[in-house]
Motif scaffolding. Structure first.
Motif, PDB file in Angstrom:
ATOM      1  N   ALA A  85       1.119  -0.807   0.691  1.00 58.22           N
ATOM      2  CA  ALA A  85      -0.037  -0.076  -0.096  1.00 58.22           C
ATOM      3  C   ALA A  85       0.829   1.699   0.124  1.00 58.22           C
ATOM      4  O   ALA A  85       0.625   2.377  -0.915  1.00 58.22           O
ATOM      5  N   ALA A  86       1.950   1.680   0.541  1.00 57.27           N
ATOM      6  CA  ALA A  86       2.669   1.880   0.655  1.00 57.27           C
ATOM      7  C   ALA A  86       3.607   2.528  -0.569  1.00 57.27           C
ATOM      8  O   ALA A  86       3.684   3.853  -1.010  1.00 57.27           O
ATOM      9  N   VAL A  87       3.765   1.451  -1.043  1.00 52.48           N
ATOM     10  CA  VAL A  87       4.448   2.026  -2.904  1.00 52.48           C
ATOM     11  C   VAL A  87       3.157   2.711  -2.906  1.00 52.48           C
ATOM     12  O   VAL A  87       4.251   2.981  -4.168  1.00 52.48           O
ATOM     13  N   ASN A  88       2.493   1.843  -3.093  1.00 42.93           N
ATOM     14  CA  ASN A  88       1.184   2.076  -4.418  1.00 42.93           C
ATOM     15  C   ASN A  88       1.421   4.241  -4.021  1.00 42.93           C
ATOM     16  O   ASN A  88       0.849   5.046  -5.106  1.00 42.93           O
ATOM     17  N   ALA A  89       0.580   4.604  -2.722  1.00 41.53           N
ATOM     18  CA  ALA A  89       0.635   5.803  -1.929  1.00 41.53           C
ATOM     19  C   ALA A  89       1.508   6.738  -2.502  1.00 41.53           C
ATOM     20  O   ALA A  89       1.177   7.377  -3.469  1.00 41.53           O
ATOM     21  N   PHE A  90       3.018   6.002  -2.868  1.00 42.43           N
ATOM     22  CA  PHE A  90       4.240   7.212  -3.104  1.00 42.43           C
ATOM     23  C   PHE A  90       4.764   7.100  -4.515  1.00 42.43           C
ATOM     24  O   PHE A  90       5.724   7.541  -3.664  1.00 42.43           O
ATOM     25  N   GLU A 138      -6.761   7.271  16.895  1.00 46.60           N
ATOM     26  CA  GLU A 138      -7.502   8.006  15.983  1.00 46.60           C
ATOM     27  C   GLU A 138      -6.300   8.779  15.539  1.00 46.60           C
ATOM     28  O   GLU A 138      -5.774   8.855  16.302  1.00 46.60           O
ATOM     29  N   GLY A 139      -5.553   8.832  14.334  1.00 46.39           N
ATOM     30  CA  GLY A 139      -4.539   9.425  13.978  1.00 46.39           C
ATOM     31  C   GLY A 139      -4.163   8.743  12.313  1.00 46.39           C
ATOM     32  O   GLY A 139      -5.052   8.376  11.712  1.00 46.39           O
ATOM     33  N   ILE A 140      -3.624   9.531  12.079  1.00 49.64           N
ATOM     34  CA  ILE A 140      -2.729   9.524  10.171  1.00 49.64           C
ATOM     35  C   ILE A 140      -2.196   8.198  10.344  1.00 49.64           C
ATOM     36  O   ILE A 140      -1.376   7.455  11.484  1.00 49.64           O
ATOM     37  N   PRO A 141      -2.882   7.219   9.581  1.00 56.53           N
ATOM     38  CA  PRO A 141      -2.153   6.198   9.424  1.00 56.53           C
ATOM     39  C   PRO A 141      -0.794   5.659   9.301  1.00 56.53           C
ATOM     40  O   PRO A 141      -0.147   6.743   8.400  1.00 56.53           O
ATOM     41  N   LEU A 142       0.284   5.017   9.884  1.00 53.60           N
ATOM     42  CA  LEU A 142       1.592   5.451   9.685  1.00 53.60           C
ATOM     43  C   LEU A 142       1.992   3.742   9.650  1.00 53.60           C
ATOM     44  O   LEU A 142       2.368   2.770  10.222  1.00 53.60           O
ATOM     45  N   THR A 143       2.868   3.318   8.324  1.00 55.06           N
ATOM     46  CA  THR A 143       3.455   2.108   8.253  1.00 55.06           C
ATOM     47  C   THR A 143       4.939   2.198   8.753  1.00 55.06           C
ATOM     48  O   THR A 143       5.491   3.286   7.554  1.00 55.06           O
ATOM     49  N   LEU A 144       5.557   1.713   9.561  1.00 57.82           N
ATOM     50  CA  LEU A 144       7.063   1.659   9.875  1.00 57.82           C
ATOM     51  C   LEU A 144       7.493   0.715   9.553  1.00 57.82           C
ATOM     52  O   LEU A 144       7.241  -0.885   9.821  1.00 57.82           O
ATOM     53  N   VAL A 145       8.332   0.323   8.874  1.00 55.04           N
ATOM     54  CA  VAL A 145       9.383  -0.271   8.191  1.00 55.04           C
ATOM     55  C   VAL A 145      10.333  -0.660   9.143  1.00 55.04           C
ATOM     56  O   VAL A 145      11.897   0.874   8.698  1.00 55.04           O
ATOM     57  N   LEU A 146      11.576  -1.166   9.401  1.00 53.73           N
ATOM     58  CA  LEU A 146      12.539  -1.321   9.452  1.00 53.73           C
ATOM     59  C   LEU A 146      13.677  -2.743   9.098  1.00 53.73           C
ATOM     60  O   LEU A 146      13.214  -3.469   9.349  1.00 53.73           O
ATOM     61  N   TYR A 170      13.433   7.756   7.932  1.00 54.06           N
ATOM     62  CA  TYR A 170      13.336   8.008   6.848  1.00 54.06           C
ATOM     63  C   TYR A 170      11.806   8.123   6.233  1.00 54.06           C
ATOM     64  O   TYR A 170      11.270   7.685   6.516  1.00 54.06           O
ATOM     65  N   LEU A 171      11.394   9.538   5.614  1.00 49.25           N
ATOM     66  CA  LEU A 171       9.467   9.449   5.694  1.00 49.25           C
ATOM     67  C   LEU A 171       8.805  10.083   4.058  1.00 49.25           C
ATOM     68  O   LEU A 171      10.125   9.754   3.603  1.00 49.25           O
ATOM     69  N   ALA A 172       8.405   9.531   3.989  1.00 46.89           N
ATOM     70  CA  ALA A 172       8.058   9.371   2.905  1.00 46.89           C
ATOM     71  C   ALA A 172       5.998   9.733   2.691  1.00 46.89           C
ATOM     72  O   ALA A 172       5.309   9.054   3.337  1.00 46.89           O
ATOM     73  N   TYR A 173       6.039  10.527   2.127  1.00 47.17           N
ATOM     74  CA  TYR A 173       4.010  11.145   2.188  1.00 47.17           C
ATOM     75  C   TYR A 173       3.680  12.243   0.951  1.00 47.17           C
ATOM     76  O   TYR A 173       4.238  12.641   0.215  1.00 47.17           O
ATOM     77  N   ALA A 230      -2.774  13.667   5.911  1.00 43.17           N
ATOM     78  CA  ALA A 230      -3.997  12.557   6.378  1.00 43.17           C
ATOM     79  C   ALA A 230      -4.117  11.063   5.534  1.00 43.17           C
ATOM     80  O   ALA A 230      -4.342  10.353   5.900  1.00 43.17           O
ATOM     81  N   ARG A 231      -3.589  11.132   4.755  1.00 44.11           N
ATOM     82  CA  ARG A 231      -3.950   9.869   4.350  1.00 44.11           C
ATOM     83  C   ARG A 231      -3.164   8.877   4.224  1.00 44.11           C
ATOM     84  O   ARG A 231      -3.174   7.857   4.620  1.00 44.11           O
ATOM     85  N   GLY A 232      -2.234   9.125   5.160  1.00 45.45           N
ATOM     86  CA  GLY A 232      -0.506   8.398   5.233  1.00 45.45           C
ATOM     87  C   GLY A 232       0.881   8.436   5.508  1.00 45.45           C
ATOM     88  O   GLY A 232       0.940   9.772   4.880  1.00 45.45           O
ATOM     89  N   VAL A 233       1.345   7.894   6.337  1.00 41.52           N
ATOM     90  CA  VAL A 233       3.314   8.637   6.650  1.00 41.52           C
ATOM     91  C   VAL A 233       3.731   6.948   6.283  1.00 41.52           C
ATOM     92  O   VAL A 233       3.302   6.090   6.418  1.00 41.52           O
ATOM     93  N   HIS A 234       4.624   6.687   5.180  1.00 38.66           N
ATOM     94  CA  HIS A 234       5.363   5.080   5.094  1.00 38.66           C
ATOM     95  C   HIS A 234       6.956   6.035   6.091  1.00 38.66           C
ATOM     96  O   HIS A 234       7.365   6.684   5.722  1.00 38.66           O
ATOM     97  N   ALA A 235       7.186   5.342   6.572  1.00 39.23           N
ATOM     98  CA  ALA A 235       8.323   5.190   7.872  1.00 39.23           C
ATOM     99  C   ALA A 235       9.816   4.167   7.455  1.00 39.23           C
ATOM    100  O   ALA A 235       9.150   3.459   7.844  1.00 39.23           O
TER     101      ALA A 235
END
Length: 308
Positions: free
Chosen positions: A35-40, A86-94, A268-271, A277-282
């Motif tokens: 989802a993160a790849v598609n979003a960004f 509640e909050g802005i969706p966050l995907t965290l990849v470590l 590192y952040l992508a949005y 508000a749609r989401g952040v990938h970290a």
């Protein structure tokens, strides 16, 4: 947009070696990865192009920081730690690597925990100093608010406090795969008095995975992950973050952030800056010393100490 590395500043803390890479391959791994790849898509920048080249470089890293008073070994084995928050969706990849060999550390247990969009920790709701209000009077601006801290934040950033309730939202543990990667789905953290926006993280190795969770072994890394001021300012325009009335500590004001960019835990952040508000990938690659124990055995906080 994708945020690139900020200038590195030397600190006086213990240093470790780390691979600072990851790129598209890391972004595609784990829960929320696709989802993160598609979003960004279409947000390619120097950061993603460099990472996609496959080149990885080893650097020294100040990786160990304080555990803080709000850690709970809850055995919540899950990748989605959101619950009903509640909050802005966050995907965290470590990605976890051995700092000496730069080889991935597979089958490790990675814990993360952080406060809610309004600065409250589960398990410690009566102790947290987050808060909402009727208006965005606590919204961050480009200029730091209040006087910069002259010493450690309340609680010294360490010690341990006994839980005050049985809530466990925004806490979870998951195992790294053979590439050393692990992914979580959560929400963008809020802020509370005395600290900048952050996520706590621990890495456990040499233990055993059972039906009950992760048992034995030792903690080889205790650290914190940080967010750029630009991203925090963007979050402050979105509810419920915009209702916070708490005075915010900026990244530069924070006394626990080591101040050395990605090497010190800056994600590192992508949005999409137009639709934050749609989401952040970290993402971040963390270098650890698997044979060492780094469990942040800090002294217990005083009765008035609540921030970490």
């Amino acid at each position: 947009m994708t945020e690139t590395q900020e200038p590195t500043h030397e600190g006086n803390m213990t240093r470790r070696r780390v691979v600072l890479a990851g790129g598209a391959a890391v972004a595609a791994v784990g829960v929320g990865g696709a989802a993160a790849v598609n979003a960004f898509a279409g947000e390619a920048t120097q950061d993603t192009v460099t990472a996609a080249s496959g080149a990885e470089s080893c650097y020294t890293l100040t990786s160990e920081t304080t555990e803080g008073p709000y850690y709970i070994d809850a055995d919540k084995i899950r990748q989605d730690i959101t619950e009903d928050q509640e909050g802005i969706p966050l995907t965290l990849v470590l990605k976890v690597i051995d700092a000496e060999t730069c080889e991935p550390v597979g089958n490790a247990a990675v814990d993360i925990w952080h406060c809610s969009a309004l600065g409250v920790y589960s398990g410690y709701e009566s102790m947290s100093n987050g808060g909402g209000g009727g208006g965005p009077t606590g919204t961050p601006t480009g200029t730091p608010t209040g006087e910069p801290p002259s010493g450690p934040p309340p609680g010294g950033g360490g010690g341990h406090a006994e839980p005050t309730d049985d809530k466990r939202y925004l806490r979870g543990t998951w195992r790294t795969d053979r590439h050393g990667r692990v992914a979580f789905r959560t929400v963008f953290p809020g802020w509370y008095q005395g600290r900048c926006v952050h996520i706590h993280v621990k890495v456990h190795v040499d233990g055993t995975w059972t039906d009950a969770g992760y048992e034995g072994g030792h903690t080889c890394h205790t650290g914190q992950l940080f967010f750029s001021e630009r991203s925090v300012l963007a979050s402050a325009e979105v509810a419920p973050y915009s209702t916070s009335t708490v005075t915010r500590t900026t990244l530069d004001e924070d006394t626990i952030y080591p101040g050395n960019g990605h090497e010190g835990g800056l994600l590192y952040l992508a949005y999409d800056k137009r639709h934050f508000a749609r989401g952040v990938h970290a993402r971040l690659t963390m270098g650890v010393a698997p044979d060492e124990t780094n469990d942040s055995s800090d002294p217990a906080p005083s009765a008035s100490a609540t921030s970490s």
